[in-house]
Structures are given as C-alpha cells and as structure tokens.
Design an enzyme around this catalytic site. Structure first.
Site, PDB file in Angstrom:
ATOM      1  N   ASP A 479       0.838  -1.200   0.000  1.00  0.00           N
ATOM      2  CA  ASP A 479       0.000   0.000   0.000  1.00  0.00           C
ATOM      3  C   ASP A 479       0.877   1.255   0.000  1.00  0.00           C
ATOM      4  O   ASP A 479       2.093   1.198   0.269  1.00  0.00           O
ATOM      5  CB  ASP A 479      -0.892  -0.032   1.252  1.00  0.00           C
ATOM      6  CG  ASP A 479      -2.196   0.714   1.078  1.00  0.00           C
ATOM      7  OD1 ASP A 479      -2.315   1.494   0.117  1.00  0.00           O
ATOM      8  OD2 ASP A 479      -3.088   0.537   1.929  1.00  0.00           O
ATOM      9  N   ASP A 549     -10.495   2.031  -3.812  1.00  0.00           N
ATOM     10  CA  ASP A 549     -11.131   1.779  -2.510  1.00  0.00           C
ATOM     11  C   ASP A 549     -12.640   1.813  -2.627  1.00  0.00           C
ATOM     12  O   ASP A 549     -13.349   1.454  -1.692  1.00  0.00           O
ATOM     13  CB  ASP A 549     -10.696   2.840  -1.497  1.00  0.00           C
ATOM     14  CG  ASP A 549      -9.432   2.430  -0.757  1.00  0.00           C
ATOM     15  OD1 ASP A 549      -8.984   1.280  -0.928  1.00  0.00           O
ATOM     16  OD2 ASP A 549      -8.884   3.266  -0.017  1.00  0.00           O
TER      17      ASP A 549
HETATM   18  C1  DGJ Z   1      -5.889   1.809   1.720  1.00  0.00           C
HETATM   19  C2  DGJ Z   1      -6.216   0.583   0.920  1.00  0.00           C
HETATM   20  O1  DGJ Z   1      -6.673   0.938  -0.340  1.00  0.00           O
HETATM   21  C3  DGJ Z   1      -7.235  -0.253   1.680  1.00  0.00           C
HETATM   22  O2  DGJ Z   1      -7.607  -1.362   0.915  1.00  0.00           O
HETATM   23  C4  DGJ Z   1      -6.646  -0.663   2.990  1.00  0.00           C
HETATM   24  O3  DGJ Z   1      -5.551  -1.523   2.759  1.00  0.00           O
HETATM   25  C5  DGJ Z   1      -6.200   0.552   3.787  1.00  0.00           C
HETATM   26  N1  DGJ Z   1      -5.356   1.416   3.016  1.00  0.00           N
HETATM   27  C6  DGJ Z   1      -5.485   0.141   5.043  1.00  0.00           C
HETATM   28  O4  DGJ Z   1      -4.950   1.193   5.715  1.00  0.00           O
END
Ligand code: DGJ
Length: 737
Positions: A479, A549
């Site tokens: 991430d 997301d």
């Molecule tokens: C952003 C990601 O896109 C999510 O799927 C998740 O992993 C969160 N960060 C966790 O902090």
C-alpha cells in the site's frame, strides 16, 4: 525483419504487423519523424511525407535551407533554442548556463532482441517474439554529451517502445533539466484526447475532448502516478469508435511524476510528449555518468479503441508483467479490511479464515494493523514486527493455521511510510522526506520515508524479508497512502535536491526488485489508497493492483470500464463488499456485486461471519462459478460494449471471450429499471461469425453473426415485491456447440 534501413543509412523504417514508424536523418543532421500509422511499403526515401514549404515569421535553420524551419519540421526528440518554439523533449544546461544544444547524428546499432533496462522496470522479449532494438546515437557539438534514442519494435502486438539515454563521456558536468521518454510529431490536429482522470474512489473515468490550439496535458507532481491523472492516454480521430477508426495509445513504464502533453501549434501540428515531469526534476549528468529515461509504450491501430486496448494489454502480458505470473490464474481472496478494520485478533480472524475455507476461497489477506501497536492509523508504520496483543503466540502461529487449511496467505505492508509514533522514526528522524526548517504536512497522520537512501531500502528489505521467511506468505499487498510534500532529502547535496522525486521512485523499484528476486513465488498486489499508483511501472513487479477503494458495484462500472482502456482485467483487483456500501451507502444485490467483480481478480472484503446461510451459499456458488471460468475472466479478450460514460449511463455492458472464440461471458448492468421500457437487445462481440453458439445453456443455436449483428433479446425486469429492481446485473454465457 521489423527494421529496414535504406542503402544510404539515412532512413529507418520500423514495421510491426500492421504499423509503420519511419525516422530519417534531417539536413541539419538531427533526427526527423517521417510517419507513424498504418503499415506502408518500404521505400528508400519518403519525400511526400516530409514535403516542406517556406512560411513567414518563423526562423530558418540556415540561410542555405530557407524551407527548413524548425517550427515546421517533425522531429524525433526536439531541443529548445534553435527556432522550434514548441515544448522540447529535452533540455541541457551547459556549465556556462547556456541551454542551447546541437545534437547531430553519429551512428546506429541494431540488435535482434530487447534487453531490460538497469534499475527501471522495462519491457523484455524473453519469449523471443521477434523483437528488435534500434539505437540511434547523436552527439552535442557544444558539450560532447551523447544521446542514444532507443526504439524496440514488437511486431506482433503493434508496439514500439521508446526511451532516451544521455551519456556524458566528458570531464565536465552538465545538467539535464528535461528528459522526456518519447516525442511524437503528428502532422495535423484532428484528434480527440482521451484521458483517464478522477480522484480517490473515482479513479480513471474517461474524458474525451477535441484537441485545441495550445498545450494540453495530463500530469502528476505528487511523487506517484496518482489517482487524479493516469499516464495512459489515447489520441483518436473524432470519428473513431470502439470498433473502427484510427487511434494511438501511449503509456509510460513509470510510477512517479509524469507529464503527457499534446501541443497544437500555429501550423496545426500536434506534438505529443510523454515522460518524467520536468517540474521538480533536474539531473546532474556528472562526467562518465548516464541518465536513462523510463520507457514509453506507443501503439497504433486503425481498428478502433477496443483493438488498441487489446493489443496493448496483450503486449503487457507477454513483454512487461513478471513472466511467472503473466498467465498464472490469480487466487480468489478474502481481505479483512472492510470486515474488521483495525479491530481484530487472532481468534476473530480465524473465524473468518475457517468460514472462507468452507466457501472455497483460495487466500486470506491480512490487511493493515498486524504490526507494532497499531490499532488505528496514527501509529507504528515502519515497525514491521508482530502486534503482540493481537497475536500473542506470534504472527507465524496465525499464518501456520491458515496454511494448515491449505489456504494461501497474504499480508499488507506500507513500506514507504512512517508514523511519528514508531521506533523507526525515533531512531531515524532524518529518514523522513522533509525540509528540516519547514513544518511537515501530515496526511493520514503519516510521513514519507526517503526511498532515495540506500540505508532506508536496506532496512525495509531486511524487515520485509524476515516477515516473509517467518510466515511463508504467498502474497503481499503493498500500500501507499499519501503523497510527498516538503520534498527534501537529508542525504542529497543542495544541488541534487531536484533529483529526489526520481531517486525516490528508483528506490521503490530497488526494493521491489530485491524482494521479487529473492521471493519469486510471492505475488505482489500494488495499492495506493486503491488506485493511486495504477501504472505500468508497478505492473512490472506487481501483476495485479487494487483498482479503487470504492467497492460499490455501480461506481465500479465506471472505474473498471475506464481502467480497461489502458490496463488488462487481470491487473484489476475487484472485491465484493458489504451493503450498504462503506463508501456511498448504496445497496446492491450480491448478484450484482459478484457480476461486476467477476471481470477482474475476484476477492471478498466483508464480514462473512455475519452473513445469512443463504448469502453464504450464494458466495460459495459465486466462487465455484468464478473458479470454473477463471482463465476466461482473467485472461480472455475484453470487449467494451455499452459505456457507462455514454448518454445517461443507465446501461453498461462488457464481455470476455476465449482466444479460440469457443466461449464468452458478457455482463450487462442496468442502473434504473424503467417501466414499460423499449425493447432491449444485448449485442455481443468477439465471437466467430461462422460458429454456432448457445446462450446460458439454452436449446436454441445462434450463429456468431446473429449474436453480434442482431443481438439477443433481453426481457424487461419484472419487479419482485419487497425488492428493488434497480442496479441489476445479468450474465450471458455464450458457448460454441
Ligand atoms: C488503503 C487501501 O486501499 C485499503 O484497501 C486498505 O488496505 C487501507 N489502506 C489500510 O490502511
């Protein structure tokens, strides 16, 4: 042969199966662009394609060449300061401060392969698919610096890969202020500019606008390719549709600051530049050093936008994605993020894992919060050690239990970040990017590690390797949840600070390189708050990416449809999540959520321990169905049919078809159900016109032609009392008999 050179060695004709790209040495010994488009026959010279006429009000190169006016000449890699007032492809500052360059042709080199670039993600030809590489070298009369313009031809996917290498063989340093990867001088301006823009949770929406005079660009200065603009662009004739017409596709194998611009000048020519953004960039080209630009991918077709997407996607699969995973079916995963957020412990996770195992899911992914003392987003980034209260018997104890169920295991990392509340920050405050005199701007309570430093990359490689060794994990979700501010490295000299943005991304690549080399079986998924770094640089190391997301099925139609222009569906992580949806509160059926997520790498991201037996049964059936058709969903040819960006956007449809055309699955999605609606038909694409097919196992046989030309009758949706008939989805499984 893909590359033909005329007897005088002045014209280079690069041919793919359907395209020609022609370069020539100009009268001033620079390199000129002759043509890029549909394949044309090889000739010794192309005077018709470079015909010149003198125009007033603009400089000529030399009194002896009155019609050689730099602003009117199509060039391969333009400098600035010699009468071409368009934006240049490169700019060098000499030791005396002058920015004038006079690069002239030296020689060329031809090889029957395509080597990878050192330190940068790049294309390759491991399968010996007939790639050839041409390097044309020019030398600056003023500084002695060399410029190598690299062209790799991949004939079967109609792709040309370009980059530039600057080499300083002299004893004096110069500064490179601009160094694009490629320039394309198109002879007219009758094009639409297709860009893929948005923001967090609405990434890569399609925008199509006619070119206008002046410069228009898509770009990022965030230190990442970004959710706001994507480096992929298309230029299409205004009449070009998905199925017919001319279009160019350009993309960059790079994950940092970029700029893709098109400049229409007073003579209605269009100069395309693609590469590292010259803002926040300068490079000291010290004696005996080289600078390599990232690669730009260029592709052309006269068969419409869908064909362009398919040939570029096919190219990535064969010549860019880590070969081990390129054709490997991706696991169906369950991720605990939207199920638990930070509120979990080993016992709670194991109930999800066991349930997922019963549903036939292949892999459990443990998301954010398993390390340090992280129970919210304010702490512990950088401390990649087990969160003891959550895993009292150690992280590997939990991981062993997952593996004992014969499930794969994935783990979340955010390697490039640090929380101020962390042992890492307390030990190494100077590892943060940030002007020491400025107040650092927080974002999600976190700060960016200086990935340009070798000690930072060494630390991360060591920590992540140790976790991989301990847990034997199968997958990493990498991430990256904030962008760079106060760009300053404590380690770089004052005169090198403008190198930071590029050095940062080279550090990210170095870490990816070390980990993927050491652990070739680990599948990486790149993520940046969802789709904030969805680009070809990432794709080289991480065959899949978390698309957004935003997991709402309706929102995903636009996001996945838009993304499909530039990236194959096997790159798109697509999850079924809970309703009401976390991002927008919308309620859609499990059927619709599944039918959207099937057209990517399927995953589940919801608390399956809270679902009814009926819902669990439905998920079990979805997983079994996806497993049955997984190669088709992940690697079939993708067809865009009805666009959510068209008219009122009420209807979206798309499909995947097997390479041998024996099977296809098409998804049709309707937002609002209108009563007493006009008759509807679903049109299919990509089938063999001559073969007979069934639809959803029905008794009737249809020719491919009938299904593609006349469509398939779709009865209107009858409302069922107590249920919404909006946001519906239908799948059509088309099979050859
Ligand atoms: C952003 C990601 O896109 C999510 O799927 C998740 O992993 C969160 N960060 C966790 O902090």
């Amino acid at each position: 042969m893909s590359i033909t050179i005329n007897p005088a060695a002045t014209v280079f004709h690069l041919q793919t199966d359907h395209t020609s790209y022609i370069v020539e040495i100009l009268p001033n010994q620079t390199l000129g662009q002759v043509y890029y488009g549909d394949r044309i026959p090889v000739k010794d010279a192309y005077p018709n394609l470079t015909a010149r006429e003198e125009r007033g009000g603009t400089p000529t190169w030399h009194d002896d060449l009155p019609d050689f006016q730099p602003e009117l000449v199509k060039t391969e890699y333009a400098s600035f300061g010699k009468g071409d007032y368009r934006y240049p492809a490169f700019q060098l500052t000499q030791p005396n401060g002058s920015r004038v360059s006079e690069f002239v042709y030296q020689n060329y080199q031809l090889t029957a392969d395509k080597q990878r670039l050192p330190k940068l993600p790049s294309t390759f030809d491991d399968t010996q698919d007939d790639a050839q590489t041409l390097t044309i070298t020019l030398k600056d009369r003023l500084t002695g610096v060399l410029q190598h313009l690299n062209y790799a031809v991949f004939p079967h996917q109609d792709v040309i890969v370009r980059s530039a290498t600057f080499e300083n063989p002299t004893a004096t340093a110069v500064t490179l202020n601009t160094a694009y990867s490629a320039q394309l001088d198109l002879p007219d301006d009758r094009y639409d500019f297709l860009q893929f823009a948005g923001d967090w949770a609405r990434e890569r929406h399609l925008y199509r606008n006619r070119l206008r005079p002046g410069s228009q660009s898509i770009a990022s200065l965030r230190g990442a390719s970004s959710a706001q603009e994507n480096p992929f662009m298309m230029l299409a004739r205004p009449e070009t549709t998905e199925t017919q017409g001319s279009a160019y596709g350009l993309n960059l194998v790079y994950s940092g600051n970029f700029n893709d611009s098109v400049e229409v000048n007073q003579f209605a020519t269009s100069r395309v530049l693609i590469g590292i953004n010259p803002t926040e960039f300068a490079w000291n080209l010290v004696p005996e050093s080289t600078f390599q630009t990232p690669e730009a991918i260029l592709s052309y077709t006269s068969a419409g936008l869908n064909q362009l997407s398919q040939q570029m996607g096919d190219f990535y699969q064969h010549h860019l994605v880590n070969s081990k995973f390129a054709n490997q079916e991706r696991p169906v995963l369950i991720n605990n993020w939207e199920a638990t957020y930070f509120d979990f412990d080993e016992a709670k996770l194991m109930t999800i894992v066991r349930q997922a195992h019963d549903l036939g899911i292949d892999m459990f992914v443990l998301d954010d919060g398993w390390f340090g003392h992280r129970n919210d987003d304010t702490t512990s980034l950088g401390d990649w050690v087990t969160n003891q209260p959550k895993f009292p018997q150690g992280l590997s104890h939990f991981c062993d239990q997952v593996h004992a169920l014969d499930m794969q295991l994935g783990l979340w990392f955010e390697p490039e970040m640090v929380s101020k509340d962390s042992d890492l920050y307390r030990a190494h405050p100077d590892w943060l990017i940030g002007d020491p005199h400025a107040e650092l701007t927080p974002s999600r309570h976190q700060f960016v590690l200086d990935m340009s430093r070798k000690d930072v990359v060494d630390y991360l490689a060591q920590r992540i390797s140790q976790i991989i060794d301990e847990t034997h994990l199968d997958y990493i979700k990498w991430d990256m949840n904030r962008n760079i501010t106060e760009a300053f490295s404590h380690q770089l000299e004052a005169t090198s600070q403008l190198e930071l943005a590029h050095r940062y991304i080279l550090g990210v690549y170095d870490l990816y390189d070390r980990l993927t080399q050491a652990y070739p079986d680990v599948l990486f998924e790149s993520c940046a708050s969802g789709g904030g770094r969805f680009d070809l640089g990432m794709m080289y190391y991480a065959p899949q990416a978390w698309t957004s997301d935003d997991t709402d099925a309706v929102e995903r139609l636009k996001i996945q449809y838009g993304t499909s222009y530039g990236y194959p569906q096997a790159m798109m992580g697509a999850h079924v999540s809970a309703v009401p949806n976390e991002q927008n509160g919308r309620i859609t059926s499990l059927t619709t959520r599944g039918a959207v997520a099937f057209f990517g790498d399927l995953g589940y991201e919801l608390d399956i321990t809270q679902m009814t037996p009926d819902e669990l049964q439905q998920i079990k059936e979805q997983v079994a169905f996806y497993h049955q058709y997984r190669p088709l969903f992940q690697f079939g040819k993708f067809y865009r049919i009805d666009s959510p960006f068209a008219s009122d956007g009420n209807l979206t449809s798309w499909g995947v078809v097997a390479p041998d055309q024996s099977q296809g699955i098409f998804g049709r999605y309707q937002l609002l159900n209108h009563p007493n609606a006009p008759y509807q038909r679903q049109f299919f694409q990509g089938l063999d016109p001559k073969r007979q097919y069934t639809v959803n196992g029905g008794a009737e046989h249809f020719s491919g032609t009938e299904l593609m030309a006349a469509g398939y009758f779709v009865p209107s949706l009858k409302p069922v009392k107590g249920y919404s008939s909006d946001f519906s989805a239908q799948l059509f499984i088309v099979e050859a008999v």
